[in-house]
Design a protein around this motif. Structure first.
Motif, PDB file in Angstrom:
ATOM      1  N   SER A   1     -10.390  18.170  -7.563  1.00  0.00           N
ATOM      2  CA  SER A   1      -9.798  16.903  -8.006  1.00  0.00           C
ATOM      3  C   SER A   1     -10.752  16.286  -8.706  1.00  0.00           C
ATOM      4  CB  SER A   1      -9.585  16.123  -6.678  1.00  0.00           C
ATOM      5  OG  SER A   1      -8.620  16.954  -5.764  1.00  0.00           O
ATOM      6  N   TYR A   2     -10.784  16.137 -10.121  1.00  0.00           N
ATOM      7  CA  TYR A   2     -11.789  15.453 -10.821  1.00  0.00           C
ATOM      8  C   TYR A   2     -11.008  14.007 -11.099  1.00  0.00           C
ATOM      9  CZ  TYR A   2     -14.544  19.663 -11.645  1.00  0.00           C
ATOM     10  OH  TYR A   2     -15.014  20.799 -11.569  1.00  0.00           O
ATOM     11  N   THR A   3     -11.771  12.979 -10.838  1.00  0.00           N
ATOM     12  CA  THR A   3     -11.513  11.721 -11.028  1.00  0.00           C
ATOM     13  C   THR A   3     -10.847  11.140 -12.412  1.00  0.00           C
ATOM     14  OG1 THR A   3     -12.691  10.715  -9.144  1.00  0.00           O
ATOM     15  CG2 THR A   3     -11.753   9.139 -10.845  1.00  0.00           C
ATOM     16  N   ILE A   4     -11.535  11.829 -13.228  1.00  0.00           N
ATOM     17  CA  ILE A   4     -11.365  11.367 -14.800  1.00  0.00           C
ATOM     18  C   ILE A   4      -9.950  11.833 -15.260  1.00  0.00           C
ATOM     19  CG2 ILE A   4     -12.530  13.688 -15.755  1.00  0.00           C
ATOM     20  CD1 ILE A   4     -12.250   9.989 -17.386  1.00  0.00           C
ATOM     21  N   ASP A   5      -9.368  13.081 -14.547  1.00  0.00           N
ATOM     22  CA  ASP A   5      -8.224  13.730 -14.875  1.00  0.00           C
ATOM     23  C   ASP A   5      -6.980  12.831 -14.375  1.00  0.00           C
ATOM     24  OD1 ASP A   5      -9.350  15.873 -16.067  1.00  0.00           O
ATOM     25  OD2 ASP A   5      -9.295  17.129 -14.438  1.00  0.00           O
ATOM     26  N   THR A   6      -7.259  12.276 -13.233  1.00  0.00           N
ATOM     27  CA  THR A   6      -6.320  11.234 -12.434  1.00  0.00           C
ATOM     28  C   THR A   6      -6.185  10.137 -13.313  1.00  0.00           C
ATOM     29  OG1 THR A   6      -6.801  12.432 -10.343  1.00  0.00           O
ATOM     30  CG2 THR A   6      -5.995  10.368 -10.225  1.00  0.00           C
ATOM     31  N   LEU A   7      -7.403   9.631 -13.635  1.00  0.00           N
ATOM     32  CA  LEU A   7      -7.045   8.229 -14.468  1.00  0.00           C
ATOM     33  C   LEU A   7      -6.418   8.506 -15.631  1.00  0.00           C
ATOM     34  CD1 LEU A   7     -10.548   6.607 -13.652  1.00  0.00           C
ATOM     35  CD2 LEU A   7      -8.471   6.265 -12.539  1.00  0.00           C
ATOM     36  N   ILE A   8      -6.515   9.760 -16.422  1.00  0.00           N
ATOM     37  CA  ILE A   8      -6.251   9.811 -17.743  1.00  0.00           C
ATOM     38  C   ILE A   8      -4.485   9.895 -17.442  1.00  0.00           C
ATOM     39  CG2 ILE A   8      -5.653  11.560 -19.597  1.00  0.00           C
ATOM     40  CD1 ILE A   8      -8.839  12.065 -19.259  1.00  0.00           C
ATOM     41  N   GLU A   9      -4.337  10.637 -16.317  1.00  0.00           N
ATOM     42  CA  GLU A   9      -2.886  10.694 -16.025  1.00  0.00           C
ATOM     43  C   GLU A   9      -2.128   9.505 -15.520  1.00  0.00           C
ATOM     44  OE1 GLU A   9      -1.685  13.078 -12.849  1.00  0.00           O
ATOM     45  OE2 GLU A   9      -2.573  15.196 -13.669  1.00  0.00           O
ATOM     46  N   LEU A  10      -2.877   8.608 -15.020  1.00  0.00           N
ATOM     47  CA  LEU A  10      -2.316   7.068 -14.416  1.00  0.00           C
ATOM     48  C   LEU A  10      -2.166   6.331 -15.681  1.00  0.00           C
ATOM     49  CD1 LEU A  10      -4.299   6.481 -11.176  1.00  0.00           C
ATOM     50  CD2 LEU A  10      -1.813   6.746 -11.456  1.00  0.00           C
ATOM     51  N   ARG A  11      -3.411   6.488 -16.588  1.00  0.00           N
ATOM     52  CA  ARG A  11      -3.090   5.500 -17.729  1.00  0.00           C
ATOM     53  C   ARG A  11      -1.958   5.796 -18.560  1.00  0.00           C
ATOM     54  NH1 ARG A  11      -3.167   1.702 -17.831  1.00  0.00           N
ATOM     55  NH2 ARG A  11      -5.491   1.393 -17.402  1.00  0.00           N
ATOM     56  N   SER A  12      -1.570   7.137 -18.662  1.00  0.00           N
ATOM     57  CA  SER A  12      -0.441   7.798 -19.664  1.00  0.00           C
ATOM     58  C   SER A  12       0.841   7.080 -18.794  1.00  0.00           C
ATOM     59  CB  SER A  12      -0.544   9.129 -19.640  1.00  0.00           C
ATOM     60  OG  SER A  12       0.720   9.454 -20.209  1.00  0.00           O
ATOM     61  N   GLU A  13       0.863   7.073 -17.465  1.00  0.00           N
ATOM     62  CA  GLU A  13       2.156   6.514 -17.012  1.00  0.00           C
ATOM     63  C   GLU A  13       2.173   5.113 -16.723  1.00  0.00           C
ATOM     64  OE1 GLU A  13       1.780   8.352 -13.018  1.00  0.00           O
ATOM     65  OE2 GLU A  13       1.733  10.337 -13.879  1.00  0.00           O
ATOM     66  N   LEU A  14       1.000   4.494 -16.767  1.00  0.00           N
ATOM     67  CA  LEU A  14       0.965   2.704 -16.722  1.00  0.00           C
ATOM     68  C   LEU A  14       0.210   2.504 -18.025  1.00  0.00           C
ATOM     69  CD1 LEU A  14       0.099   3.152 -12.859  1.00  0.00           C
ATOM     70  CD2 LEU A  14       2.292   2.795 -13.792  1.00  0.00           C
ATOM     71  N   PRO A  15       0.798   2.267 -18.980  1.00  0.00           N
ATOM     72  CA  PRO A  15       0.147   1.891 -19.991  1.00  0.00           C
ATOM     73  C   PRO A  15      -0.314   0.585 -20.076  1.00  0.00           C
ATOM     74  CG  PRO A  15       2.425   2.385 -20.601  1.00  0.00           C
ATOM     75  CD  PRO A  15       2.087   2.850 -19.335  1.00  0.00           C
ATOM     76  N   ASP A  16       0.467  -0.499 -19.477  1.00  0.00           N
ATOM     77  CA  ASP A  16       0.185  -1.857 -19.651  1.00  0.00           C
ATOM     78  C   ASP A  16      -0.417  -2.259 -18.127  1.00  0.00           C
ATOM     79  OD1 ASP A  16       1.451  -2.034 -22.160  1.00  0.00           O
ATOM     80  OD2 ASP A  16       3.338  -1.764 -21.015  1.00  0.00           O
ATOM     81  N   THR A  17      -0.760  -1.558 -17.457  1.00  0.00           N
ATOM     82  CA  THR A  17      -1.229  -1.953 -15.936  1.00  0.00           C
ATOM     83  C   THR A  17      -2.821  -1.481 -15.801  1.00  0.00           C
ATOM     84  OG1 THR A  17       0.740  -1.555 -15.130  1.00  0.00           O
ATOM     85  CG2 THR A  17      -0.995  -1.566 -13.459  1.00  0.00           C
ATOM     86  N   PRO A  18      -3.697  -2.698 -15.796  1.00  0.00           N
ATOM     87  CA  PRO A  18      -5.063  -2.471 -15.538  1.00  0.00           C
ATOM     88  C   PRO A  18      -4.958  -1.623 -14.152  1.00  0.00           C
ATOM     89  CG  PRO A  18      -4.828  -4.665 -15.938  1.00  0.00           C
ATOM     90  CD  PRO A  18      -3.385  -4.050 -15.690  1.00  0.00           C
ATOM     91  N   LEU A  19      -6.273  -0.705 -14.285  1.00  0.00           N
ATOM     92  CA  LEU A  19      -6.453   0.160 -13.089  1.00  0.00           C
ATOM     93  C   LEU A  19      -7.794   0.003 -12.371  1.00  0.00           C
ATOM     94  CD1 LEU A  19      -5.376   3.637 -14.516  1.00  0.00           C
ATOM     95  CD2 LEU A  19      -3.857   2.063 -13.204  1.00  0.00           C
TER      96      LEU A  19
ATOM     97  N   VAL B   1       0.907  -1.181   0.020  1.00  0.00           N
ATOM     98  CA  VAL B   1       0.085   0.061   0.150  1.00  0.00           C
ATOM     99  C   VAL B   1       0.870   1.245   0.018  1.00  0.00           C
ATOM    100  CG1 VAL B   1      -1.672   1.339   1.045  1.00  0.00           C
ATOM    101  CG2 VAL B   1      -1.910  -1.037   1.023  1.00  0.00           C
ATOM    102  N   THR B   2       0.651   2.139  -0.897  1.00  0.00           N
ATOM    103  CA  THR B   2       1.483   3.400  -1.037  1.00  0.00           C
ATOM    104  C   THR B   2       0.479   4.446  -1.134  1.00  0.00           C
ATOM    105  OG1 THR B   2       1.498   3.049  -3.634  1.00  0.00           O
ATOM    106  CG2 THR B   2       3.337   2.093  -2.379  1.00  0.00           C
ATOM    107  N   VAL B   3       1.201   5.946  -0.949  1.00  0.00           N
ATOM    108  CA  VAL B   3       0.415   7.209  -1.068  1.00  0.00           C
ATOM    109  C   VAL B   3       0.793   7.693  -2.425  1.00  0.00           C
ATOM    110  CG1 VAL B   3      -0.076   9.055   0.046  1.00  0.00           C
ATOM    111  CG2 VAL B   3       0.299   7.062   1.458  1.00  0.00           C
ATOM    112  N   ASP B   4      -0.163   8.225  -3.097  1.00  0.00           N
ATOM    113  CA  ASP B   4      -0.191   8.887  -4.288  1.00  0.00           C
ATOM    114  C   ASP B   4      -0.570  10.460  -3.922  1.00  0.00           C
ATOM    115  OD1 ASP B   4      -0.221  10.380  -6.833  1.00  0.00           O
ATOM    116  OD2 ASP B   4      -0.445   8.256  -7.864  1.00  0.00           O
ATOM    117  N   ASP B   5       0.134  11.673  -3.951  1.00  0.00           N
ATOM    118  CA  ASP B   5      -0.249  12.807  -3.640  1.00  0.00           C
ATOM    119  C   ASP B   5      -0.678  13.819  -4.657  1.00  0.00           C
ATOM    120  OD1 ASP B   5       2.299  13.261  -4.352  1.00  0.00           O
ATOM    121  OD2 ASP B   5       2.858  14.393  -2.570  1.00  0.00           O
ATOM    122  N   ARG B   6      -0.556  13.098  -5.953  1.00  0.00           N
ATOM    123  CA  ARG B   6      -0.911  14.085  -7.088  1.00  0.00           C
ATOM    124  C   ARG B   6      -2.105  14.976  -7.229  1.00  0.00           C
ATOM    125  NH1 ARG B   6      -0.221  10.879 -12.052  1.00  0.00           N
ATOM    126  NH2 ARG B   6       0.716   9.346 -10.562  1.00  0.00           N
ATOM    127  N   GLU B   7      -3.181  14.474  -6.479  1.00  0.00           N
ATOM    128  CA  GLU B   7      -4.134  15.318  -6.436  1.00  0.00           C
ATOM    129  C   GLU B   7      -4.015  16.411  -5.517  1.00  0.00           C
ATOM    130  OE1 GLU B   7      -7.934  13.337  -5.902  1.00  0.00           O
ATOM    131  OE2 GLU B   7      -7.744  12.714  -7.998  1.00  0.00           O
TER     132      GLU B   7
END
Length: 215
Positions: A83-101, A70-76
């Motif tokens: 803090s719009y969730t859609i913006d966060t998920l778009i960022e994460l998908r860009s950073e983790l292109p091969d990882t299901p979220l 378990v880690t902490v992500d302070d990006r928001e």
């Protein structure tokens, strides 16, 4: 494709076992590689936090210290915008292109989903994992019922087979607990034993957060 990871966002004012218990059960049920706790900066759909951003981040870090994977992500918290969730998920998908979220949420959040910014796009970037919470029944609006019917699946482990797109019902052990209730208890001088991680309780006491004067 890598193993899926979990994302648990929230105000965490304060973080408590009602947040952590369902998330840890989701990790086990879905066999997630890890879980990221993500405190909100300016939550657009609820009252502003009592504790400061730095205090809430400190409490979340303390809660995560003794939890495996378990880690902490302070990006928001680093954003100056809501803090719009859609913006966060778009960022994460860009950073983790091969990882299901897997974005974890409670039933109350699901029922309010049509009020979220670009909510119907969330499944383009992640799976939604909905934990059953006490007192909430899935009485869905027509629009939300159609969305759920389109995306829900029965097999939890299917989240590892594609990057997003599914909705999973997590039948966890319910725990009736809210941050509002905890703040009220603190204002009354009650103990938080068994309701928040001990390190978080110690920090709240040391910092004097949630005293009656600030409620």
């Amino acid at each position: 494709m890598k193993r899926a990871i979990g994302i648990l966002g929230g105000t965490f004012d304060p973080i408590h076992l009602g947040h952590l218990q369902p998330a840890l059960e989701a990790m086990q049920t879905l066999q997630l590689a890890s879980l990221r706790l993500m405190p909100n900066h300016i939550p657009p759909h609820r009252p502003q936090p009592v504790a400061t951003s730095n205090q809430r981040l400190a409490m979340v870090k303390l809660a995560a210290e003794d939890l495996t994977s378990v880690t902490v992500d302070d990006r928001e918290l680093r954003r100056l915008t809501p803090s719009y969730t859609i913006d966060t998920l778009i960022e994460l998908r860009s950073e983790l292109p091969d990882t299901p979220l897997c974005f974890l949420m409670g039933m109350d959040s699901l029922l309010g989903l049509p009020n979220w910014h670009r909510w119907q796009e969330l499944t383009e970037y992640a799976h939604l994992v909905v934990a059953v919470r006490p007192g909430w029944q899935p009485e869905l609006s027509c629009e939300l019922a159609e969305f759920v019917a389109t995306h829900q699946i029965d097999s939890p482990l299917a989240v590892h087979q594609q990057l997003g797109g599914h909705l999973i019902w997590l039948h966890n052990q319910p725990r009736a607990l809210s941050a509002t209730e905890l703040r009220t208890r603190l204002a009354q001088g009650d103990s938080l034993d068994g309701l928040v991680p001990q390190k978080v309780a110690d920090y709240i006491r040391q910092q004097g957060i949630y005293r009656p004067a600030v409620l």
